[in-house]
Design a protein around this motif. Structure first.
Motif, PDB file in Angstrom:
ATOM      1  N   ALA A  57      16.185  84.689 -22.220  1.00  0.00           N
ATOM      2  CA  ALA A  57      17.565  84.229 -22.188  1.00  0.00           C
ATOM      3  C   ALA A  57      17.718  82.964 -23.023  1.00  0.00           C
ATOM      4  CB  ALA A  57      17.988  83.966 -20.748  1.00  0.00           C
ATOM      5  N   ALA A  58      18.870  82.819 -23.661  1.00  0.00           N
ATOM      6  CA  ALA A  58      19.112  81.651 -24.505  1.00  0.00           C
ATOM      7  C   ALA A  58      18.957  80.374 -23.695  1.00  0.00           C
ATOM      8  CB  ALA A  58      20.517  81.726 -25.093  1.00  0.00           C
ATOM      9  N   ALA A  59      18.258  79.403 -24.262  1.00  0.00           N
ATOM     10  CA  ALA A  59      18.019  78.151 -23.562  1.00  0.00           C
ATOM     11  C   ALA A  59      19.295  77.312 -23.516  1.00  0.00           C
ATOM     12  CB  ALA A  59      16.907  77.372 -24.257  1.00  0.00           C
ATOM     13  N   LEU A  81      13.138  80.839 -32.800  1.00  0.00           N
ATOM     14  CA  LEU A  81      13.696  80.737 -34.147  1.00  0.00           C
ATOM     15  C   LEU A  81      14.932  79.863 -34.035  1.00  0.00           C
ATOM     16  CD1 LEU A  81      13.515  84.513 -35.228  1.00  0.00           C
ATOM     17  CD2 LEU A  81      11.712  82.761 -35.340  1.00  0.00           C
ATOM     18  N   MET A  82      14.793  78.595 -34.378  1.00  0.00           N
ATOM     19  CA  MET A  82      15.886  77.637 -34.213  1.00  0.00           C
ATOM     20  C   MET A  82      16.723  77.587 -35.489  1.00  0.00           C
ATOM     21  SD  MET A  82      14.601  74.467 -31.898  1.00  0.00           S
ATOM     22  CE  MET A  82      13.952  73.597 -33.310  1.00  0.00           C
ATOM     23  N   THR A 102      17.672  81.338 -31.360  1.00  0.00           N
ATOM     24  CA  THR A 102      18.462  80.448 -30.517  1.00  0.00           C
ATOM     25  C   THR A 102      19.372  79.530 -31.322  1.00  0.00           C
ATOM     26  OG1 THR A 102      18.329  78.697 -28.826  1.00  0.00           O
ATOM     27  CG2 THR A 102      16.547  78.790 -30.419  1.00  0.00           C
ATOM     28  N   ASP A 103      20.516  79.214 -30.722  1.00  0.00           N
ATOM     29  CA  ASP A 103      21.469  78.268 -31.314  1.00  0.00           C
ATOM     30  C   ASP A 103      21.362  76.907 -30.658  1.00  0.00           C
ATOM     31  OD1 ASP A 103      22.450  78.825 -28.808  1.00  0.00           O
ATOM     32  OD2 ASP A 103      24.471  79.358 -29.460  1.00  0.00           O
ATOM     33  N   ILE A 104      20.213  76.612 -30.038  1.00  0.00           N
ATOM     34  CA  ILE A 104      20.108  75.391 -29.242  1.00  0.00           C
ATOM     35  C   ILE A 104      20.275  74.128 -30.083  1.00  0.00           C
ATOM     36  CG2 ILE A 104      17.582  75.172 -29.381  1.00  0.00           C
ATOM     37  CD1 ILE A 104      17.731  74.340 -26.361  1.00  0.00           C
ATOM     38  N   LEU A 106      14.483  68.213 -26.876  1.00  0.00           N
ATOM     39  CA  LEU A 106      13.882  69.370 -26.223  1.00  0.00           C
ATOM     40  C   LEU A 106      12.780  68.929 -25.252  1.00  0.00           C
ATOM     41  CD1 LEU A 106      13.587  71.956 -29.147  1.00  0.00           C
ATOM     42  CD2 LEU A 106      15.221  71.967 -27.261  1.00  0.00           C
ATOM     43  N   GLN A 107      11.978  67.970 -25.660  1.00  0.00           N
ATOM     44  CA  GLN A 107      10.912  67.487 -24.793  1.00  0.00           C
ATOM     45  C   GLN A 107      11.474  66.837 -23.532  1.00  0.00           C
ATOM     46  OE1 GLN A 107       8.820  65.054 -27.677  1.00  0.00           O
ATOM     47  NE2 GLN A 107       7.253  66.623 -27.972  1.00  0.00           N
TER      48      GLN A 107
END
Length: 223
Positions: free
Chosen positions: A17-19, A62-63, A98-100, A116-117
């Motif tokens: 699922a997308a983050a 894949l960002m 992902t579009d994060i 992200l971290q």
């Protein structure tokens, strides 16, 4: 939408699922493969699969970048279309498009990784790049800070291996280089930066070549 391709997004799964930009408590080893993906192609997937196996990763993200500061906007497809090409190649489970980065409102990798971290505190991230990326790594915003934040795995790309290994970034980070055969241990190292050059087949496919051959046509020049 006129000009959009018929590529379809694979169904999401609990693992894929997308983050959310707010993060979560997942515990995973995740490879981050950033880029314009203008368009995404089999070379990206080949790199992702190699990283999954060599680095013992749970996922590769894949960002898709909302806008690479080092690339001209002319000829760049809209974000939604570039994301669509990545979604069409990802499996939605272990390789995730992902579009994060857009959700986080970031364009610079060093800021994205730091966020992200913070938002995924139980994940161990590793940055993935081709040797062409390492060759110009010293042009990236705060690149030395990025190398301290996250380990880096480099995979070979035709024509860029020698420039990468003779470049400024490789020279500055030389003492932090690890043996590629033990690259999975980079995710265990909490004592400073580390990077490795992985051995992998070289795929000469590129987004630029696909556009030049007319196999991918941005619907508009700019978003």
């Amino acid at each position: 939408m006129k000009g959009q391709s018929s590529l379809r997004k694979p169904p999401a799964t609990p693992l894929g699922a997308a983050a959310s930009r707010f993060g979560d408590g997942r515990r995973m080893r995740i490879g981050l493969l950033g880029g314009s993906f203008n368009p995404a192609h089999e070379g990206h997937i080949q790199l992702a699969r190699k990283a999954l196996s060599s680095l013992k990763l749970d996922q590769v993200w894949l960002m898709v970048s909302p806008g690479n500061p080092l690339k001209p906007r002319k000829g760049m497809a809209p974000f939604s279309r570039r994301l669509e090409t990545a979604q069409a190649l990802a499996d939605g489970r272990r390789i995730i498009a992902t579009d994060i980065e857009q959700k986080l409102g970031q364009r610079y990798t060093v800021r994205t990784v730091a966020m992200l971290q913070q938002r995924f505190p139980h994940c161990r991230f590793i940055w993935l790049m081709g040797s062409d990326g390492l060759a110009q790594f010293s042009r990236w915003r705060a690149w030395q800070r990025l190398a301290r934040l996250v380990p880096i795995a480099v995979l070979p790309r035709p024509g860029s291996i020698i420039p990468a290994l003779r470049g400024r970034a490789s020279s500055v980070l030389r003492r932090y280089r690890h043996d590629g055969r033990a690259a999975s241990l980079l995710l265990e190292n909490k004592n400073g930066p580390g990077w490795a050059f992985l051995s992998a087949p070289q795929n000469d496919i590129s987004s630029t070549a696909l556009r030049q051959k007319g196999l991918f046509r941005p619907s508009v020049d700019q978003e």
